[in-house]
Design an enzyme around this catalytic site. Structure first.
Site, mmCIF file in Angstrom:
data_model
loop_
_atom_site.group_PDB
_atom_site.id
_atom_site.type_symbol
_atom_site.label_atom_id
_atom_site.label_comp_id
_atom_site.label_asym_id
_atom_site.label_seq_id
_atom_site.Cartn_x
_atom_site.Cartn_y
_atom_site.Cartn_z
ATOM 1 C CB CYS A 40 43.337 44.303 42.293
ATOM 2 S SG CYS A 40 43.430 43.708 40.599
ATOM 3 C CB CYS A 109 49.152 40.463 37.615
ATOM 4 S SG CYS A 109 49.169 40.933 39.357
HETATM 5 FE FE1 FES Z 1 45.481 43.640 40.003
HETATM 6 FE FE2 FES Z 1 47.902 42.892 39.404
HETATM 7 S S1 FES Z 1 47.203 43.593 41.333
HETATM 8 S S2 FES Z 1 46.119 42.592 38.225
#
Ligand code: FES
Length: 132
Positions: A40, A109
């Site tokens: 991400c 996360c």
């Molecule tokens: Fe990247 Fe939460 S979506 S750490």
């Protein structure tokens, strides 16, 4: 858990996201840890002041999702006052539990927080080796 437009985040998590604790950098830190999630692109930088084997101050900077920011904030709270040995035992699950739990899709996360702790403690160990 609540649904204030954030899915099923706990009130604790939302509080740490909206009012993150210990944001910034420790001045002249004894250790700095970095973690990133390649999937991400979210990142956490954790800096620590350590004396006599105990974490006296922890600060963070994060760029990422609400769970990553809240997790980093909670991590600084959990770390402050811990011995280095106890800090090394902290896991992403400890962070998630302290946040009041994470929705299944956001469990990964909190791993950023654990990686930042590991990275900072590795840096602390490396600095102490070079001081000898
Ligand atoms: Fe990247 Fe939460 S979506 S750490």
């Amino acid at each position: 858990m609540t649904s204030r437009g954030f899915g099923s985040y706990s009130e604790i998590l939302l509080d740490h996201f909206e009012n993150p604790r210990n944001v910034g950098d420790v001045e002249s830190p004894d250790a700095v840890g970095r973690a990133g999630n390649p999937a991400c692109g979210d990142t956490v930088v954790l800096s620590l002041r350590v004396s006599e084997g105990r974490i006296r101050q922890a600060r963070f900077r994060a760029s990422g999702c609400s769970a990553a920011i809240a997790g980093a904030s909670m991590t600084t709270v959990l770390l402050t006052g811990l011995t280095v040995e106890r800090a090394a035992e902290l896991t992403d699950q400890d962070v998630a539990v302290a946040l009041g739990g994470l929705p299944p899709a956001k469990v990964h996360c909190s791993v950023l927080a654990e990686e930042a702790i590991r990275s900072a403690l590795d840096d602390l160990a490396a600095r102490s080796r070079t001081k000898r």
